[in-house]
Design an enzyme around this catalytic site. Structure first.
Site, short mmCIF file in Angstrom:
data_model
loop_
_atom_site.label_atom_id
_atom_site.label_comp_id
_atom_site.label_asym_id
_atom_site.label_seq_id
_atom_site.Cartn_x
_atom_site.Cartn_y
_atom_site.Cartn_z
N SER A 108 0.83 -1.20 0.00
CA SER A 108 0.00 0.00 0.00
C SER A 108 0.87 1.26 0.00
O SER A 108 1.69 1.42 -0.89
CB SER A 108 -0.97 -0.05 1.19
OG SER A 108 -2.04 0.85 1.01
N ASP A 146 -5.92 -3.83 -2.09
CA ASP A 146 -4.84 -3.38 -1.20
C ASP A 146 -4.11 -4.55 -0.54
O ASP A 146 -4.73 -5.47 0.00
CB ASP A 146 -5.46 -2.49 -0.11
CG ASP A 146 -4.43 -1.73 0.69
OD1 ASP A 146 -3.68 -2.36 1.47
OD2 ASP A 146 -4.36 -0.50 0.55
#
Length: 280
Positions: free
Chosen positions: A60, A172
């Site tokens: 991320s 993610d």
């Protein structure tokens, strides 16, 4: 992109490169949204100590900071870029699909950040970790378009649209691997520094339905990621509060906390390297 079905292994792991007294094998930069300014402080402290990793693995926001660093941007240059960046300029809104931000603007910005280099051309070995949401597994990206890789790694479910790649639906990386220590090991690292900017900070308050949902999500994520994070040789875990979208003081506070936490971890890092016979 490369990956799928779990972690990707390479035939040869990273070597140690010494730029000072000591050097780690890999650094694993975790997710945590706008707390990510702390990663820059960590990298600044390690560079000052003469420590540069051979492998950078990010999840991320950690993948975005890590890619910029691995592509040749110094931590000080990265701080200047990040400190002047308007986060809202990356919000390309859509009304269609399981999210309201497309992520295309993020991908374009990332490619300018890394000089339009594909991941395999970075001066430093790099991997971005996303989550294959259908298979519930980490998806490690070690080559290809950096913008698309980081778009997948940072595709927060329900906010960003998922990224489709080779029959995989990617979101993610923090869903499956908040701090990607196992990916660093799978790619050959002997010594791994983990940077957790999310789980040691203040919990969200319980003042509204949304804040309660965020608090529960944070608790679940940190419980799931705990064993992986703890498996690192060195853990840097500053207590970071998330900066606001236009919060210069919050950005600097996060950077400073990351820097100070990394400095405090240097004795532990030196001991870990001595254990592996690295350094003086």
């Amino acid at each position: 992109m490369a990956g799928g079905g779990g972690l990707v292994n390479t035939a040869n792991g990273p070597s140690f490169r010494t730029t000072g007294d000591v050097t780690p094998g890999a650094i694993a930069l975790g997710g945590g949204g706008l707390r990510g300014y702390a990663h820059i402080g960590v990298l600044q402290a390690l560079e000052e100590a003469g420590i540069r990793p051979d492998l950078v693995v990010g999840t991320s926001i950690g993948s975005i900071i890590g890619a910029a660093y691995a592509s040749g941007t110094s931590p000080d240059q990265l701080w200047q870029l990040a400190n002047s960046m308007r986060v809202t300029s990356l919000a390309d809104v859509t009304l269609h699909g399981p999210g309201f931000v497309k992520g295309e603007a993020l991908a374009r910005w990332v490619n300018t950040l890394v000089g339009y280099q594909p991941i395999e051309r970075f001066p430093m070995q790099f991997a971005a970790v996303a989550t294959d949401i259908d298979r519930s597994l980490p998806y490690v990206i070690t080559q290809g378009d950096a913008g698309e890789a980081l778009r997948a790694s940072a595709a927060i479910p329900g906010v960003f649209l998922p990224v489709q790649s080779g029959g995989h639906e990617l979101v993610d990386g923090g869903v499956a691997s908040l701090v990607p220590v196992r990916a660093a090991r799978a790619l050959g690292a002997d010594v791994v520094i983990a940077v957790d900017i999310y789980c040691n900070g203040p919990r969200y308050p319980s003042k509204s339905a949304m804040s309660m949902w965020l608090r529960v999500s944070q608790t679940q994520s940190c419980l799931l990621s705990g064993p992986e994070t703890a498996s690192a040789d060195v853990l840097i875990a500053p207590a970071i509060a998330s900066a606001g979208l236009d919060d210069a003081a919050g950005r600097e506070a996060a950077r400073k906390q990351g820097y100070e936490a990394a400095v405090a971890a240097l004795p532990t890092l030196s001991a870990a390297l001595r254990h592996y016979g690295v350094g003086p």
